[in-house]
Design a protein around this motif. Structure first.
Motif, PDB file in Angstrom:
ATOM      1  N   ARG A 640       0.819  -1.213   0.000  1.00 37.72           N
ATOM      2  CA  ARG A 640       0.000   0.000   0.000  1.00 37.72           C
ATOM      3  C   ARG A 640       0.854   1.266   0.000  1.00 37.72           C
ATOM      4  O   ARG A 640       0.511   2.266  -0.642  1.00 37.72           O
ATOM      5  CB  ARG A 640      -0.931  -0.010   1.215  1.00 37.72           C
ATOM      6  N   GLY A 641       1.968   1.234   0.707  1.00 36.05           N
ATOM      7  CA  GLY A 641       2.847   2.395   0.731  1.00 36.05           C
ATOM      8  C   GLY A 641       3.448   2.682  -0.626  1.00 36.05           C
ATOM      9  O   GLY A 641       3.545   3.849  -1.046  1.00 36.05           O
ATOM     10  N   GLN A 643       2.106   1.750  -3.446  1.00 33.29           N
ATOM     11  CA  GLN A 643       1.018   2.158  -4.340  1.00 33.29           C
ATOM     12  C   GLN A 643       0.774   3.659  -4.240  1.00 33.29           C
ATOM     13  O   GLN A 643       0.513   4.334  -5.242  1.00 33.29           O
ATOM     14  CB  GLN A 643      -0.258   1.397  -3.985  1.00 33.29           C
ATOM     15  N   ARG A 644       0.910   4.203  -3.023  1.00 24.64           N
ATOM     16  CA  ARG A 644       0.767   5.659  -2.869  1.00 24.64           C
ATOM     17  C   ARG A 644       1.882   6.390  -3.628  1.00 24.64           C
ATOM     18  O   ARG A 644       1.647   7.444  -4.226  1.00 24.64           O
ATOM     19  CB  ARG A 644       0.795   6.018  -1.388  1.00 24.64           C
ATOM     20  N   ASN A 647       1.038   6.296  -7.288  1.00 19.84           N
ATOM     21  CA  ASN A 647      -0.028   7.256  -7.584  1.00 19.84           C
ATOM     22  C   ASN A 647       0.516   8.680  -7.623  1.00 19.84           C
ATOM     23  O   ASN A 647       0.136   9.482  -8.490  1.00 19.84           O
ATOM     24  CB  ASN A 647      -1.134   7.149  -6.538  1.00 19.84           C
ATOM     25  N   SER A 648       1.402   8.991  -6.695  1.00 19.66           N
ATOM     26  CA  SER A 648       2.003  10.324  -6.670  1.00 19.66           C
ATOM     27  C   SER A 648       2.843  10.563  -7.931  1.00 19.66           C
ATOM     28  O   SER A 648       2.815  11.669  -8.502  1.00 19.66           O
ATOM     29  CB  SER A 648       2.878  10.480  -5.419  1.00 19.66           C
TER      30      SER A 648
END
Length: 1079
Positions: A640-641, A643-644, A647-648
């Motif tokens: 999840r980290g 994935q952020r 996305n950024s």
């Protein structure tokens, strides 16, 4: 040894380790069940396998047998007959014949009693404890020789350390050092007894059993004569058996007459070369090979054997001892090139050169034994022994990579070592630990140790704690073959085995040539000062060429006349080359290039850089791929980290901006698209020390489903169908070896971007030898260019002394540009500077700068090492982002960013012009804004520190003609760029533009003072200023006093790179900004 492993099936029920008598008690002591059938015979009732659960079944079988013996299996019939006949308990059962292999931990009874093998009824034979003990002792003796025979082998030609075994009578019991207590079971009378040979030895050849005397004799011939083999620590049975067979098989060392004559000829050349140099250049240091002349035939044998096995290219590294001989007789370097190095001639081409025994070479020649063409390269090496080891490995790996040799069958590395250096230099250990790593392995290296049994003046008792100098090789399960260098045929056998081992298992192997050094450390050194015993023996010892020639003459292989003919023929060759060398008037450094780049420089404008900007569509494509999950892999689970982060990144791509990681990925990706291989190596580089890169994504379901463990995705390796390969690899926790490896990799192919990143910039100091001796000076000494890039995280951010400074000042100190010389300005000023300097040092502050400078490494028409101080906090600083407009076509690397704010609109109002570099720029800008000084203070940031951008600095200073000049840095005053910047800004500011067509120089006073001496009186007025002079002809005039001195603003001097106290760090940072901005 566990007796239960060799007992017959009748005794196999005893627990492991139980003595024979106790085992019988254990077996016989089972609880009896009550019989309801007719009582069996007494002997039957006493059988050891009868207990409460089995007795009923046996009664049924016995009752059936009484009624009809044919109604039960033949084995039961035999058992009941033997028991009824009075057979002793435990001996009535006879196992039926079987063709099956013995089960684990069991062997056939015949294997421990060979005399019983022909008996019609093995079950009738009584096995005594002595029979079992004797066979176990024989197996113990065999294993002891395999494991410890090397301890008493006759390895030392001087006979100082170990007693030779060659004169021991064959009936004498072996040394207890080897066999220990196993020998206690036998006396002289047992030497003629025959024993069956186990599967763990090959001394019998086709014979299945041998007398004990012959077994010992053959084991001693294999392991205790001129060869000592260390291999029993290897944890592979296949490999151990392979080595046993190579050394134990009868007749395995036999050589025919042709092979012996070839060996003699090679020895003659090796000895003759050293003798010739000794006569012609008696007062010159040459670090000759006297005492280990066998090295040349050994290397040639390894090359011949490996060539026959398919190897086409050999990359070699070695110290200075014997290098000239290897160049002449292994590589076939033209002899006249070697002899001219003794003449002291001027160099006809570029470079400072190096001493002759450090030089490398590259040769292509025909191997006359195999009739195949081969390539031979010896890497240049400084006096720092073993420093070239990882360089050779990197170069070898690169050749394998670019030739598609994924198994190492075509390219082989050979490393030569000295005994003291092999055990004393930590780089040896670091290099060994690269040997099995996926992105660093060379699929096996052949190591040859020239074991002089001395290091300079230090004997082994004082230079190492291990028994052998080669013990370091045991860490990677490399077999070690010790061999007496005065037994040439034994050396040839060991070389054949080593080449076969490497070809078969693709693992490292060590040949330890135990020899001596006939002279001192060099030819004019007196060794008797410190080694009187050793050198008394050496002076009485015949050279190996004489020993072997006498041997072959006695065998009738050659005649004395033939020996002399071979010697005279080579002497004539040497003399002819010597005469030709005397005609030379110059030497050429280019003759000694070890890594030529065929065709790279041809057809190129040496002063033209290809564009570094790329089309915006390319940037977007790379950015989107880099910001996306694996395509067509919906089940690939991303953390999840991360994935952020993805996305950024995608948001930045959409907004046409790039942070540091994205700018780097775009530089890599665009080069990959253009066909340039990119290799990024170092500690934790896949993720990045500061968790910013994430080039390799890991499937997060691995902890639940082991079938997808290690499932990974590398976006940059999957950008385009026809792109170049991208290699990103976490290295071992080593700087010295890994940086050397990447340097070697970069030497092979100029059309590749090879990068080494330090975990923290500070850690480059453990690789200082590679930086000092190879990277900074390699082109000057050895005409060897390299485009290697060093990424060194750098910045004073409160992380303490060991995680702050990459020691920028050290790299700047080693640059080869003169601070007192202002280069002539021209349209190609920038590239001329790059061409003239030894390396490039930069402290980039934007992703765009980083993007362009990486691409410029490939765009240059030549290659220079690039040292980049990379950021830490800037990796995520919003202000430290770049627009795509700074990276698209038409843009290029900015050596300096001038002031672009309000101050630039009104230069006359600017009171101070601050020059800085790197992260501190953002602190200065923020502090200036807070102080409301944006119109009074201009800030220019230098991206490329070396070579110094004189033209841009002068232009900026001219714009702000009335401004005070300040250099601001976050490092301490005795560190960072200040000592490099200060004299160069002074040189740029204090002159008049009278540029001559000759090389421009700064006019100095009549005593030819240095910059420091010239300006010292102005900094300290009590000394008085120098008197002004008229400018010398064709020189740039220096003013009689400084027009615009530059002032320092930053941390004061310090012994430590940074404070470890947070409050102190904050106070220092605040003071730095105040000093920089105080008007």
């Amino acid at each position: 040894m566990n007796r239960a492993r060799v007992l017959s099936h009748l005794l196999s029920r005893a627990p492991p380790g139980t003595p024979l008598a106790a085992a019988r008690t254990f077996i016989y002591g089972g609880t009896r069940g009550k019989a309801s059938a007719p009582p069996p015979p007494t002997a039957l009732a006493a059988e050891p396998f009868l207990n409460g659960s089995s007795s009923n079944y046996v009664e049924e079988m016995y009752t059936a047998w009484l009624q009809d013996p044919k109604s039960v299996h033949q084995s039961w019939d035999t058992f009941f007959r033997n028991a009824s006949a009075g057979a002793a308990p435990g001996t009535a059962y006879t196992a039926p014949p079987s063709l099956a292999e013995p089960t684990p931990h069991h062997v056939p009874l015949s294997s421990i009693a060979p005399a019983m093998a022909t008996s019609p009824m093995v079950g009738d034979v009584q096995i005594s404890d002595k029979v079992i003990d004797d066979h176990l002792a024989v197996q113990g003796i065999i294993r002891a020789y395999q494991a410890r025979g090397h301890l008493v082998a006759a390895l030392d030609p001087l006979g100082i350390d170990r007693e030779a075994l060659k004169d021991r009578p064959p009936t004498t019991l072996p040394s207890r050092t080897v066999v220990r207590s196993y020998v206690d079971a036998f006396g002289e009378e047992d030497m003629e007894r025959s024993f069956k040979l186990p599967m763990s030895t090959y001394v019998g050849g086709k014979e299945g059993q041998l007398p004990l005397k012959e077994i010992i004799k053959r084991l001693e011939n294999a392991y205790c004569r001129s060869i000592g083999v260390e291999f029993m620590f290897i944890n592979s049975l296949e490999q151990c058996n392979w080595i046993r067979q190579k050394f134990e098989s009868p007749g395995v060392m036999t050589m025919d007459s042709l092979e012996k004559r070839l060996l003699l000829a090679r020895l003659t050349r090796s000895h003759g070369f050293e003798a010739f140099l000794a006569r012609k250049f008696s007062s010159e240091k040459r670090f000759g090979l006297e005492g280990c002349e066998i090295l040349i035939p050994a290397m040639k044998q390894v090359i011949d054997r490996s060539t026959s096995l398919g190897v086409e290219s050999f990359v070699m590294g070695m110290p200075h001892r014997g290098r000239l001989n290897v160049l002449a007789n292994v590589c076939r370097k033209p002899l006249e090139h070697i002899f001219t190095q003794f003449a002291g001639l001027e160099s006809a081409d570029e470079g400072s050169g190096d001493v002759k025994y450090h030089l490398g070479t590259y040769q292509e020649r025909l191997n006359r034994v195999t009739n195949k063409n081969i390539r031979l390269a010896i890497v240049a090496n400084p006096s720092h022994l073993e420093a070239c080891d990882p360089v050779v490995q990197g170069k070898t790996r690169a050749e394998q990579f670019y030739h598609g040799d994924s198994e190492g069958k075509k390219v082989l590395s050979i490393l030569l070592h000295g005994d003291a250096a092999f055990s004393g230099q930590g780089i040896v250990y670091e290099t060994f630990h690269l040997s099995e790593l996926p992105e660093y392995t060379t699929h096996g290296t052949i190591h040859i140790v020239v074991n002089n049994q001395i290091g300079f003046t230090t004997d082994p008792r004082m230079s190492r704690s291990s028994p052998y100098c080669t013990d370091v090789a045991r860490v990677v399960n490399a077999p070690i073959f010790h061999v007496n260098a005065d037994d040439p045929e034994a050396v040839m056998h060991v070389c054949n085995v080593a080449a076969d081992w490497r070809s078969t298992f693709h693992k490292d192997v060590v040949i330890d040539l135990v020899c001596y050094r006939r002279n001192g450390h060099n030819e004019i050194d007196e060794p008797m000062f410190t080694q009187p015993l050793m050198y008394t023996r050496i002076r009485k010892l015949k050279p190996v060429i004489e020993l072997y020639a006498d041997k072959l003459i006695n065998e009738g292989v050659v005649t004395p006349e033939e020996v002399k003919e071979v010697k005279d023929k080579y002497e004539k060759i040497l003399e002819t080359a010597f005469v030709e060398a005397k005609q030379e008037t110059q030497v050429f450094n280019k003759h000694w290039i070890d890594s030529p780049w065929s065709g790279f420089f041809e057809g190129k404008d040496p002063l033209k850089i290809s564009p570094t900007g790329v089309h915006e569509d390319t940037l977007k494509h790379i950015g989107k791929k880099f910001s996306s999950a694996p395509p067509n892999a919906s089940d690939f689970v991303i953390h999840r980290g991360i994935q952020r982060i993805l996305n950024s990144r995608m948001e930045m791509v959409e907004s046409r901006t790039a942070d540091w990681a994205l700018g780097e990925a775009m530089a890599f990706g665009s080069l990959l698209k253009e066909g340039t291989h990119v290799r990024l190596s170092g500690q934790d580089v896949e993720r990045g020390t500061f968790s910013h890169r994430h080039h390799v994504l890991h499937h997060q379901k691995a902890f639940r489903d082991t079938s997808v463990d290690k499932s990974q995705y590398n976006a940059l390796a999957n950008l385009y169908r026809d792109q170049a390969p991208y290699t990103v690899c976490n290295s071992s926790l080593s700087e010295y070896a890994v940086l050397g490896f990447e340097l070697g990799f970069s030497m092979t192919n100029p059309n590749a971007l090879v990068i080494w990143e330090a975990q923290f910039g500070d850690f480059n100091n453990t690789a200082q030898c590679i930086i000092d001796q190879f990277i900074s000076s390699g082109q000057s000494k050895w005409i060897r260019q390299s485009g290697l890039v060093l990424l060194l995280p750098h910045g004073m951010e409160g992380m303490g002394p060991e995680h702050s400074s990459a020691r920028l000042e050290r790299f700047l100190q080693m640059t080869s540009d003169d601070p007192d010389v202002l280069p002539p300005f021209s349209d190609d000023f920038a590239i001329r500077q790059l061409s003239d300097i030894n390396w490039i040092v930069a402290n980039c502050s934007t992703p765009a700068s980083y993007f362009h400078i990486l691409r410029r490494q490939i765009a240059l028409p030549f290659r220079k090492p690039l040292i980049i101080m990379t950021p830490k906090s800037l990796l995520r600083l919003p202000e430290a982002r770049s627009s795509f407009d700074e990276m698209i076509e038409g843009t290029e690397f900015q050596r300096m960013y001038p002031e672009a704010g309000p101050a630039s609109n009104n230069p006359a109002n600017v009171k101070r012009l601050i020059f800085c570099s790197g992260r501190v720029y953002y602190d200065l800008v923020q502090a200036r804004k807070e102080a409301g000084l944006e119109e009074k203070i201009a800030i220019a940031r230098v991206e490329q520190i070396a070579p110094f951008p004189y033209d841009l600095v002068m232009k900026e200073c001219a714009k702000y003609a009335d401004a005070e000049l300040v250099w601001s840095q976050e490092e301490h005053k005795n560190m960072g760029a200040w000592s490099y910047i200060q004299p160069r800004i002074a040189t740029a500011m204090n002159h008049e533009r009278h540029i001559s067509s000759e090389r421009v120089k700064i006019a100095r006073d009549s005593e030819d003072q240095s910059w420091y001496e010239y300006w010292f009186p102005w900094f300290f007025p009590s000394s008085g200023p120098p008197e002004p002079e008229s400018p010398a002809p064709s020189q740039v005039h220096v003013a009689s006093k400084p027009k615009r001195p530059v002032r320092y603003a930053g941390r004061p001097v310090s012994a430590s790179t940074a404070t470890g106290n947070k409050k102190t760090h904050i106070r220092e940072s605040k003071q730095l900004l105040e000093d920089s901005l105080a008007l």
